[in-house]
Design an enzyme around this catalytic site. Structure first.
Site, PDB file in Angstrom:
ATOM      1  N   ARG A  26     -36.751  61.839  10.630  1.00  0.00           N
ATOM      2  CA  ARG A  26     -36.067  61.333  11.819  1.00  0.00           C
ATOM      3  C   ARG A  26     -35.261  60.146  11.290  1.00  0.00           C
ATOM      4  O   ARG A  26     -34.613  59.567  11.794  1.00  0.00           O
ATOM      5  CB  ARG A  26     -36.957  60.945  12.628  1.00  0.00           C
ATOM      6  CG  ARG A  26     -36.551  60.823  14.125  1.00  0.00           C
ATOM      7  CD  ARG A  26     -36.426  61.885  14.957  1.00  0.00           C
ATOM      8  NE  ARG A  26     -36.769  61.827  16.304  1.00  0.00           N
ATOM      9  CZ  ARG A  26     -36.909  62.736  17.039  1.00  0.00           C
ATOM     10  NH1 ARG A  26     -37.775  63.905  16.852  1.00  0.00           N
ATOM     11  NH2 ARG A  26     -37.320  62.616  18.386  1.00  0.00           N
ATOM     12  N   LYS A  75     -33.373  72.136  19.277  1.00  0.00           N
ATOM     13  CA  LYS A  75     -34.234  72.145  18.105  1.00  0.00           C
ATOM     14  C   LYS A  75     -35.477  73.368  18.417  1.00  0.00           C
ATOM     15  O   LYS A  75     -35.885  74.148  17.689  1.00  0.00           O
ATOM     16  CB  LYS A  75     -34.488  70.914  17.660  1.00  0.00           C
ATOM     17  CG  LYS A  75     -33.371  69.985  17.402  1.00  0.00           C
ATOM     18  CD  LYS A  75     -33.543  68.627  16.558  1.00  0.00           C
ATOM     19  CE  LYS A  75     -34.475  67.769  17.388  1.00  0.00           C
ATOM     20  NZ  LYS A  75     -33.767  67.140  18.530  1.00  0.00           N
TER      21      LYS A  75
HETATM   22  P1  AP5 Z   1     -34.813  71.701  23.402  1.00  0.00           P
HETATM   23  O1  AP5 Z   1     -34.837  72.826  22.752  1.00  0.00           O
HETATM   24  O2  AP5 Z   1     -36.027  71.041  24.111  1.00  0.00           O
HETATM   25  O3  AP5 Z   1     -33.991  70.370  22.579  1.00  0.00           O
HETATM   26  P2  AP5 Z   1     -34.494  69.428  21.546  1.00  0.00           P
HETATM   27  O4  AP5 Z   1     -33.515  69.531  20.498  1.00  0.00           O
HETATM   28  O5  AP5 Z   1     -35.962  70.297  20.960  1.00  0.00           O
HETATM   29  O6  AP5 Z   1     -34.790  68.130  22.085  1.00  0.00           O
HETATM   30  P3  AP5 Z   1     -36.170  67.126  22.371  1.00  0.00           P
HETATM   31  O7  AP5 Z   1     -35.937  66.312  23.522  1.00  0.00           O
HETATM   32  O8  AP5 Z   1     -37.389  67.794  22.259  1.00  0.00           O
HETATM   33  O9  AP5 Z   1     -35.923  66.352  20.952  1.00  0.00           O
HETATM   34  P4  AP5 Z   1     -36.404  65.100  20.594  1.00  0.00           P
HETATM   35  O10 AP5 Z   1     -35.978  64.974  19.255  1.00  0.00           O
HETATM   36  O11 AP5 Z   1     -35.973  64.056  21.673  1.00  0.00           O
HETATM   37  O12 AP5 Z   1     -37.719  65.051  21.096  1.00  0.00           O
HETATM   38  P5  AP5 Z   1     -39.271  65.209  20.206  1.00  0.00           P
HETATM   39  O13 AP5 Z   1     -40.005  66.006  20.995  1.00  0.00           O
HETATM   40  O14 AP5 Z   1     -38.947  65.501  18.856  1.00  0.00           O
HETATM   41  O15 AP5 Z   1     -33.845  71.913  24.632  1.00  0.00           O
HETATM   42  C1  AP5 Z   1     -33.348  70.935  25.554  1.00  0.00           C
HETATM   43  C2  AP5 Z   1     -33.152  71.622  27.107  1.00  0.00           C
HETATM   44  O16 AP5 Z   1     -31.915  72.357  26.865  1.00  0.00           O
HETATM   45  C3  AP5 Z   1     -34.242  72.808  27.353  1.00  0.00           C
HETATM   46  O17 AP5 Z   1     -34.333  72.946  28.774  1.00  0.00           O
HETATM   47  C4  AP5 Z   1     -33.756  74.132  26.904  1.00  0.00           C
HETATM   48  O18 AP5 Z   1     -34.104  75.217  27.928  1.00  0.00           O
HETATM   49  C5  AP5 Z   1     -32.062  73.814  27.140  1.00  0.00           C
HETATM   50  N1  AP5 Z   1     -31.299  74.440  25.939  1.00  0.00           N
HETATM   51  C6  AP5 Z   1     -31.554  74.443  24.880  1.00  0.00           C
HETATM   52  N2  AP5 Z   1     -30.491  75.091  24.153  1.00  0.00           N
HETATM   53  C7  AP5 Z   1     -29.646  75.328  25.060  1.00  0.00           C
HETATM   54  C8  AP5 Z   1     -28.234  76.018  25.034  1.00  0.00           C
HETATM   55  N3  AP5 Z   1     -28.006  76.587  23.890  1.00  0.00           N
HETATM   56  N4  AP5 Z   1     -27.806  76.361  26.010  1.00  0.00           N
HETATM   57  C9  AP5 Z   1     -28.081  75.855  27.305  1.00  0.00           C
HETATM   58  N5  AP5 Z   1     -29.429  75.271  27.533  1.00  0.00           N
HETATM   59  C10 AP5 Z   1     -30.053  75.011  26.325  1.00  0.00           C
HETATM   60  O19 AP5 Z   1     -39.455  63.786  20.068  1.00  0.00           O
HETATM   61  C11 AP5 Z   1     -40.068  62.933  21.452  1.00  0.00           C
HETATM   62  C12 AP5 Z   1     -40.568  61.377  20.896  1.00  0.00           C
HETATM   63  O20 AP5 Z   1     -41.576  61.839  19.944  1.00  0.00           O
HETATM   64  C13 AP5 Z   1     -39.550  60.693  20.287  1.00  0.00           C
HETATM   65  O21 AP5 Z   1     -38.802  60.083  21.123  1.00  0.00           O
HETATM   66  C14 AP5 Z   1     -40.491  59.767  19.392  1.00  0.00           C
HETATM   67  O22 AP5 Z   1     -40.939  58.778  20.492  1.00  0.00           O
HETATM   68  C15 AP5 Z   1     -41.561  60.691  18.965  1.00  0.00           C
HETATM   69  N6  AP5 Z   1     -41.335  61.478  17.741  1.00  0.00           N
HETATM   70  C16 AP5 Z   1     -40.971  62.697  17.403  1.00  0.00           C
HETATM   71  N7  AP5 Z   1     -40.653  62.939  16.164  1.00  0.00           N
HETATM   72  C17 AP5 Z   1     -40.808  61.639  15.514  1.00  0.00           C
HETATM   73  C18 AP5 Z   1     -40.551  61.116  14.214  1.00  0.00           C
HETATM   74  N8  AP5 Z   1     -40.169  62.004  13.206  1.00  0.00           N
HETATM   75  N9  AP5 Z   1     -40.744  60.046  13.907  1.00  0.00           N
HETATM   76  C19 AP5 Z   1     -41.114  59.040  14.777  1.00  0.00           C
HETATM   77  N10 AP5 Z   1     -41.168  59.330  16.184  1.00  0.00           N
HETATM   78  C20 AP5 Z   1     -40.962  60.684  16.558  1.00  0.00           C
END
Ligand code: AP5
Length: 221
Positions: A88, A13
């Protein structure tokens, strides 16, 4: 245009939203990035959120909803935005819709990045993030040209504190519990487009841009 990127942790994402934002010139709004910024600045919100994030649990809705409504009310988000990590759960989706309707707006397109569990675990365990500009890299899938250094701005790369095996498993479990109702919600509204996102990042981007263009053209008809 108001777009949501949905998908499990590691679906890509953040990676896709950053590039799409440049391509279609709309702000990329990530709850994870906003929360991590609050944690690093040690704000009240950051202090309240940190524990939940480290455990891989969701931060309470009331904290996240207020933060997001404030963010989408800013000037740069009036022509549209790309949401990453929000909503979420169903309650967040309903609050978002209510806030948009009150402003005479709505979500136009929800893209679900459908990704297998083996792929997301591989991606998250090798993810590297730039401390300065937030760009994403991967130790093997998308390595930086110079080890530990961001290609874009020269900042230092680090591993996120929630990218440990135990926390990744917890985040995936939380996602599995919350995602089905959310997918159903947007499906019933006719806004959801599913896209297989296991493939190479450039190919996934081309598919996303294709969906956005198609939808944008249909809005003009
Ligand atoms: P990346 O693009 O970073 O993946 P992502 O989908 O953004 O994953 P996240 O881990 O950031 O999502 P998340 O939802 O767990 O975390 P968030 O920060 O929102 O890609 C991942 C890796 O893969 C990278 O190394 C990239 O280079 C590689 N990659 C990407 N695409 C690729 C491809 N096609 N091929 C090969 N490699 C690839 O949330 C973190 C925390 O914040 C949550 O756990 C929660 O505690 C809190 N939080 C966030 N939002 C909320 C909410 N709405 N409500 C409540 N708590 C929340």
């Amino acid at each position: 245009m108001r777009i949501i990127l949905l998908g499990p942790p590691g679906a890509g994402k953040g990676t896709q939203a950053k590039t799409l934002a440049e391509e279609i010139r709309l702000p990329h709004i990530s709850t994870g990035d906003l929360l991590r910024k609050n944690v690093s600045l040690n704000t009240d919100l950051g202090k309240q959120a940190q524990d939940y994030m480290n455990k891989g649990a969701l931060v309470p809705d009331e904290l996240v909803n207020q933060m997001m409504i404030d963010r989408i009310s800013q000037d740069d988000a009036q022509a549209g935005f790309i949401l990453d990590g929000y909503p979420r759960n169903l309650a967040q989706a309903e609050i978002l819709d209510k806030a948009l309707v009150a402003r005479g707006k709505q979500i136009d397109l929800v893209i679900y990045l459908d990704t297998s569990e083996a792929v997301v675990i591989q991606r998250l365990s090798g993810r590297l993030v730039c401390k300065k500009c937030g760009a994403n890299f991967h130790s093997t899938n998308m390595p930086p040209k110079k080890t530990g250094i961001c290609d874009n701005c020269g900042g230092a790369l680090y591993q996120r504190s929630d990218d440990t095996e135990a926390t990744i498993r917890k985040r995936l479990q939380v996602y599995r519990n919350e995602c089905s109702p959310l997918i159903k919600y947007y499906q019933e509204k006719g806004k959801l487009q599913r896209l297989v996102a296991d493939g190479e990042a450039r190919k996934v981007l081309v598919d996303i841009v294709g969906l956005v263009r198609k939808h944008h053209d249909s809005l003009k008809v």
